[in-house]
Design a protein around this motif. Structure first.
Motif, short mmCIF file in Angstrom:
data_model
loop_
_atom_site.label_atom_id
_atom_site.label_comp_id
_atom_site.label_asym_id
_atom_site.label_seq_id
_atom_site.Cartn_x
_atom_site.Cartn_y
_atom_site.Cartn_z
N ASP A 14 -1.02 -9.80 14.56
CA ASP A 14 -1.24 -8.38 14.87
C ASP A 14 -0.30 -7.90 15.97
O ASP A 14 -0.42 -6.77 16.45
CB ASP A 14 -2.70 -8.11 15.24
N VAL A 37 3.00 0.49 3.26
CA VAL A 37 3.05 -0.87 3.79
C VAL A 37 3.93 -1.66 2.83
O VAL A 37 3.65 -1.73 1.63
CB VAL A 37 1.64 -1.50 3.91
N HIS A 41 4.71 -1.52 8.50
CA HIS A 41 3.80 -0.37 8.43
C HIS A 41 4.63 0.85 8.78
O HIS A 41 5.06 1.01 9.93
CB HIS A 41 2.64 -0.54 9.42
N CYS A 42 4.88 1.68 7.79
CA CYS A 42 5.77 2.82 7.94
C CYS A 42 4.97 4.11 7.81
O CYS A 42 4.12 4.24 6.92
CB CYS A 42 6.85 2.76 6.87
N ARG A 43 5.29 5.06 8.69
CA ARG A 43 4.66 6.39 8.55
C ARG A 43 5.74 7.44 8.67
O ARG A 43 6.74 7.28 9.38
CB ARG A 43 3.56 6.60 9.58
N SER A 73 2.18 7.29 4.49
CA SER A 73 2.47 5.94 4.96
C SER A 73 2.67 4.99 3.78
O SER A 73 2.23 5.25 2.66
CB SER A 73 1.34 5.43 5.86
N GLU A 90 0.86 -1.19 0.00
CA GLU A 90 0.00 0.00 0.00
C GLU A 90 0.89 1.23 0.00
O GLU A 90 1.99 1.21 0.56
CB GLU A 90 -0.87 0.06 1.26
N SER A 107 11.64 0.64 3.66
CA SER A 107 10.30 1.21 3.80
C SER A 107 10.35 2.74 3.90
O SER A 107 9.60 3.44 3.21
CB SER A 107 9.59 0.63 5.03
#
Length: 147
Positions: A124, A36, A101-103, A34, A29, A64
């Motif tokens: 999770d 993914v 998951h990178c922001r 962000s 994504e 990422s």
């Protein structure tokens, strides 16, 4: 700020500048702040005991953040990592891809900071957390235009 590169453009550019490892990483994504990213885990990413190695997780975090910088700034291939912090939280599941998951926490003219949570696919519970800082070449410089 909008994206400078689409998901497909980013994937093609990453394959061009990192032909040796581009198949290891898949953009799942891409959003303005962000990304993914998937590490396609193979035997070479595992350490004794069948868990994903620390260097492989570091690579996932680093790629990422770098990919998100490229997506926002464009073809800025000479951005470089200047600092990193990686906390290992629990053992990754062997034989499972890693999902990051990178922001983006900050994206300035000369500095970018990203935060990454990494998971074993299907879980999770994060296995690692990283903060990566990048130095960006001055806009308009030959280094910024490389690539």
């Amino acid at each position: 700020m909008s994206l400078a590169m689409s998901r497909n453009d980013l994937a093609e550019y990453m394959a061009q500048i990192f032909p040796q490892v581009h198949r290891d990483f898949v953009i799942e994504e891409l959003h303005e702040d962000s990304i993914v990213m998937r590490l396609v885990v193979e035997d070479r990413h595992l350490r004794p005991g069948g868990t994903v190695s620390g260097p492989s997780m570091f690579g996932l975090a680093d790629v990422s953040v770098y990919a998100l910088i490229l997506a926002r700034k464009g073809r800025l291939s000479l951005a470089v990592t200047t600092n990193s912090s990686l906390d290992f939280l629990r053992k990754p599941l062997g034989g499972k891809d890693m999902i990051a998951h990178c922001r983006m926490l900050k994206l300035g003219r000369s500095l970018a900071v990203g935060d990454v949570l990494m998971f074993s696919e299907g879980s999770d519970k994060p296995v690692a957390r990283a903060t990566m800082t990048y130095s960006l070449p001055p806009e308009g410089s030959a280094a910024a235009a490389f690539g």
